[in-house]
Design an enzyme around this catalytic site. Structure first.
Site, short mmCIF file in Angstrom:
data_model
loop_
_atom_site.label_atom_id
_atom_site.label_comp_id
_atom_site.label_asym_id
_atom_site.label_seq_id
_atom_site.Cartn_x
_atom_site.Cartn_y
_atom_site.Cartn_z
N CYS A 113 0.82 -1.22 0.00
CA CYS A 113 0.00 0.00 0.00
C CYS A 113 0.85 1.26 0.00
O CYS A 113 0.35 2.34 -0.32
CB CYS A 113 -0.94 0.02 1.20
SG CYS A 113 -2.11 -1.32 1.19
N HIS A 254 -3.13 7.25 2.82
CA HIS A 254 -3.60 5.95 2.31
C HIS A 254 -4.91 5.62 3.01
O HIS A 254 -5.04 5.76 4.23
CB HIS A 254 -2.54 4.88 2.59
CG HIS A 254 -3.04 3.49 2.36
ND1 HIS A 254 -3.73 3.14 1.21
CD2 HIS A 254 -2.99 2.36 3.12
CE1 HIS A 254 -4.06 1.85 1.28
NE2 HIS A 254 -3.62 1.37 2.43
N ASN A 284 -10.27 0.07 0.61
CA ASN A 284 -8.81 0.14 0.53
C ASN A 284 -8.35 -0.40 -0.82
O ASN A 284 -8.42 -1.61 -1.06
CB ASN A 284 -8.21 -0.67 1.69
CG ASN A 284 -6.69 -0.68 1.68
OD1 ASN A 284 -6.06 -0.25 0.72
ND2 ASN A 284 -6.11 -1.20 2.75
N1 ACO Z 1 -18.18 -8.51 9.96
C1 ACO Z 1 -18.60 -8.78 11.21
N2 ACO Z 1 -17.78 -9.16 12.21
C2 ACO Z 1 -16.46 -9.21 11.93
C3 ACO Z 1 -15.96 -8.92 10.65
C4 ACO Z 1 -16.87 -8.56 9.64
N3 ACO Z 1 -16.50 -8.24 8.39
N4 ACO Z 1 -14.63 -9.06 10.68
C5 ACO Z 1 -14.28 -9.42 11.90
N5 ACO Z 1 -15.40 -9.52 12.68
C6 ACO Z 1 -15.51 -9.88 14.09
C7 ACO Z 1 -14.39 -10.75 14.56
O1 ACO Z 1 -14.66 -12.10 14.28
C8 ACO Z 1 -14.39 -10.46 16.04
O2 ACO Z 1 -15.39 -11.21 16.65
P1 ACO Z 1 -15.13 -11.91 18.09
O3 ACO Z 1 -14.87 -10.77 19.03
O4 ACO Z 1 -16.42 -12.62 18.33
O5 ACO Z 1 -13.96 -12.80 17.89
C9 ACO Z 1 -14.82 -9.00 16.14
O6 ACO Z 1 -15.42 -8.68 14.85
C10 ACO Z 1 -13.68 -8.03 16.38
O7 ACO Z 1 -12.62 -8.34 15.49
P2 ACO Z 1 -11.29 -7.53 15.52
O8 ACO Z 1 -10.37 -8.12 14.48
O9 ACO Z 1 -10.78 -7.42 16.92
O10 ACO Z 1 -11.81 -6.10 15.03
P3 ACO Z 1 -11.03 -4.75 15.06
O11 ACO Z 1 -11.82 -3.78 15.84
O12 ACO Z 1 -9.57 -4.92 15.37
O13 ACO Z 1 -11.12 -4.29 13.54
C11 ACO Z 1 -9.87 -4.23 11.48
C12 ACO Z 1 -10.54 -5.10 12.51
C13 ACO Z 1 -10.88 -3.28 10.86
C14 ACO Z 1 -9.28 -5.13 10.39
C15 ACO Z 1 -8.76 -3.39 12.17
O14 ACO Z 1 -7.93 -4.23 12.92
C16 ACO Z 1 -7.91 -2.65 11.16
O15 ACO Z 1 -8.33 -1.69 10.54
N6 ACO Z 1 -6.64 -3.05 10.96
C17 ACO Z 1 -5.79 -2.45 9.94
C18 ACO Z 1 -6.21 -2.97 8.61
C19 ACO Z 1 -5.47 -2.37 7.48
O16 ACO Z 1 -5.24 -1.18 7.46
N7 ACO Z 1 -5.10 -3.18 6.52
C20 ACO Z 1 -4.54 -2.78 5.30
C21 ACO Z 1 -3.10 -2.41 5.38
S1 ACO Z 1 -2.54 -1.82 3.88
C22 ACO Z 1 -1.93 -3.03 2.86
O17 ACO Z 1 -0.75 -3.08 2.64
C23 ACO Z 1 -2.83 -4.03 2.23
#
Ligand code: ACO
Length: 327
Positions: A113, A254, A284
Site C-alpha cells: 500500500c 492511504h 482500501n
Molecule cells: N463482519 C462482522 N464481524 C467481523 C468482521 C466482519 N467483516 N470481521 C471481523 N469480525 C468480528 C471478529 O470475528 C471479532 O469477533 P469476536 O470478538 O467474536 O472474535 C470481532 O469482529 C472483532 O474483530 P477484531 O479483528 O478485533 O476487530 P477490530 O476492531 O480490530 O477491527 C480491522 C478489525 C478493521 C481489520 C482493524 O484491525 C484494522 O483496521 N486493521 C488495519 C487494517 C489495514 O489497514 N489493513 C490494510 C493495510 S494496507 C496493505 O498493505 C494491504
C-alpha cells in the site's frame, strides 16, 4: 531539478459492491463494516479485467488532463502488489505499450500500500537526475483477485482501481519539499500472501492451502503500526521542510481505515478537516488509494498551483512513507 504533479487521472471499475451486497453473501453487516472501518462500498473489477487495463485507463486520463501526449513520456512506474504476471513481464511494460509511449522505460515497484509513495519518490529522483522529464507514476490494484471471499475479516476491507500522476520538472519553488521512505521488515508476517512466490510455489506444492493463497492479516498489529507510522510521518515531513500544518492544504493519506486516520490525527493534534477521506466509496485500493484520492480533489478543482499537500502511506512489509509537495 525538483519535480511536481502536472496532472492526475483515475479509473474505477463499474461494478459497485455495497456492504449490504456483501452481507447477503457472508456473515457481516453494513453496521459492522462502517463502524469498524468507515467503508460503505467498493468497486470490483470484472473477471477478465486486469491490473494493466485499469492502469492504462488511469494513465490516459492523466495524460489527457495534463495535455501531454504518450510519446512525450520518458518512464512509466506502476506501483502494484497485484501485477498481471507474478514474474515477468512487468505490468508497467504492458501499460507503456498500450498507452502508446514509444520512447520510454517501464518498471513495477512493490511496496504494497506504500507503493505509490515509493514510486512518487522514485519518479522525483529520476527527474532530479536530469535525464527524464515526464514520468507517469501509477498505482493500480486488483485486490479482489487476492482476497479469500469467505474470510470476512479481510474481504470487506479492499477494492479495485487505479490512479495515475504525471510528474514533470517543477518551476519556481514548487516540488517535493520533504520525503521519507521507511521499512520495518520484522513485521513481514503481519500482512502477507504466503503462497505464489519461490518460498511456497503454487506449482507442485501439495501443502498450499486456500488461506495461503490469499491475503492474511493481523488486523490489530497492522492497525497499531499504521497509527504510529502516520503520526511519525506527519511530524517528520513537516519538520524536515520547516513547514507548519496551517500551510498544508490537504493531507491525503492511504485509505485503509478511517479509524486509523482519526487516531493518528488526534495523536498529532491535526484537525480531521485537513484530511481528504474517500474510503466510504472505494474501500482500501492499496497502492491506488492515494492517486484516486488526488484525482477526486483535482476533479473538484480543490487543488491549485502553489498549494502544499502531504501524501502518506503504509502497508505490507511493513513499509511506510510520505512526501510533502508544493504544487
Ligand atoms: N463482519 C462482522 N464481524 C467481523 C468482521 C466482519 N467483516 N470481521 C471481523 N469480525 C468480528 C471478529 O470475528 C471479532 O469477533 P469476536 O470478538 O467474536 O472474535 C470481532 O469482529 C472483532 O474483530 P477484531 O479483528 O478485533 O476487530 P477490530 O476492531 O480490530 O477491527 C480491522 C478489525 C478493521 C481489520 C482493524 O484491525 C484494522 O483496521 N486493521 C488495519 C487494517 C489495514 O489497514 N489493513 C490494510 C493495510 S494496507 C496493505 O498493505 C494491504
Amino acid at each position: 531539478m525538483n519535480a511536481t504533479i502536472r496532472s492526475v487521472g483515475a479509473y474505477l471499475p463499474a461494478e459497485r459492491v455495497t456492504n449490504d451486497d456483501l452481507a447477503a453473501r457472508i456473515d457481516t453487516s453494513d453496521e459492522w463494516i462502517r463502524s469498524h472501518t468507515g467503508i460503505g462500498a467498493r468497486h470490483i473489477a470484472g473477471n477478465d479485467e486486469t491490473t494493466s487495463e485499469m492502469a492504462v485507463k488511469a494513465a490516459l486520463n492523466a495524460l489527457e488532463n495534463g495535455g501531454v501526449s504518450p510519446d512525450e513520456i520518458d518512464m512509466v512506474i506502476v506501483a502494484t502488489s497485484t501485477p498481471d504476471y507474478t514474474g515477468f513481464p512487468s505490468t508497467a511494460s504492458i501499460v507503456q505499450d498500450r498507452i502508446g509511449a514509444t520512447s520510454c522505460g517501464a518498471f513495477d515497484l512493490g511496496a504494497a500500500c506504500t507503493g505509490f509513495v515509493y514510486a512518487m519518490e522514485a519518479g522525483r529522483g529520476l527527474i532530479a537526475g536530469g535525464s527524464f522529464r515526464n514520468v507517469l507514476v501509477i498505482g493500480a490494484e486488483k485486490m479482489s483477485a487476492m482476497l479469500n471471499w469467505e474470510d470476512r475479516s479481510t474481504c470487506v476491507l479492499f477494492g479495485d482501481g487505479a490512479g495515475a500522476v504525471l510528474l514533470t520538472p517543477a518551476d519556481d519553488n514548487a516540488g517535493v519539499l520533504s520525503s521519507r521512505l521507511l521499512s520495518d521488515g520484522s513485521g513481514d508476517d503481519a500482512l502477507i500472501i504466503r503462497a505464489g512466490g519461490v518460498k511456497m510455489p503454487l506449482r507442485g506444492c501439495s501443502e498450499v492451502s486456500k488461506e495461503d493463497m490469499y491475503i492474511a492479516m493481523d488486523g490489530r498489529r497492522v492497525y497499531n503500526f499504521a497509527v504510529q507510522a502516520n503520526t511519525e510521518l506527519f511530524k517528520t515531513l513537516l519538520a524536515d521542510a520547516d513547514i507548519e500544518i496551517d500551510q498544508v492544504k490537504y493531507i491525503v493519506p492511504h485509505q485503509a481505515n478511517v479509524k486509523i486516520i482519526k487516531a493518528a490525527a488526534k495523536r498529532a493534534r491535526i484537525p480531521l478537516e485537513k484530511f481528504y477521506i474517500n474510503i466510504e466509496e472505494y474501500a482500501n485500493t492499496s497502492a491506488a488509494s492515494i492517486p484516486i484520492a488526488l484525482n477526486d480533489l483535482w476533479s473538484r478543482k480543490e487543488l491549485n498551483k502553489g498549494d502544499i499537500i502531504m501524501i502518506v502511506g503504509f502497508g505490507a512489509g511493513l513499509t511506510y512513507g510520505g512526501q510533502l509537495i508544493r504544487l
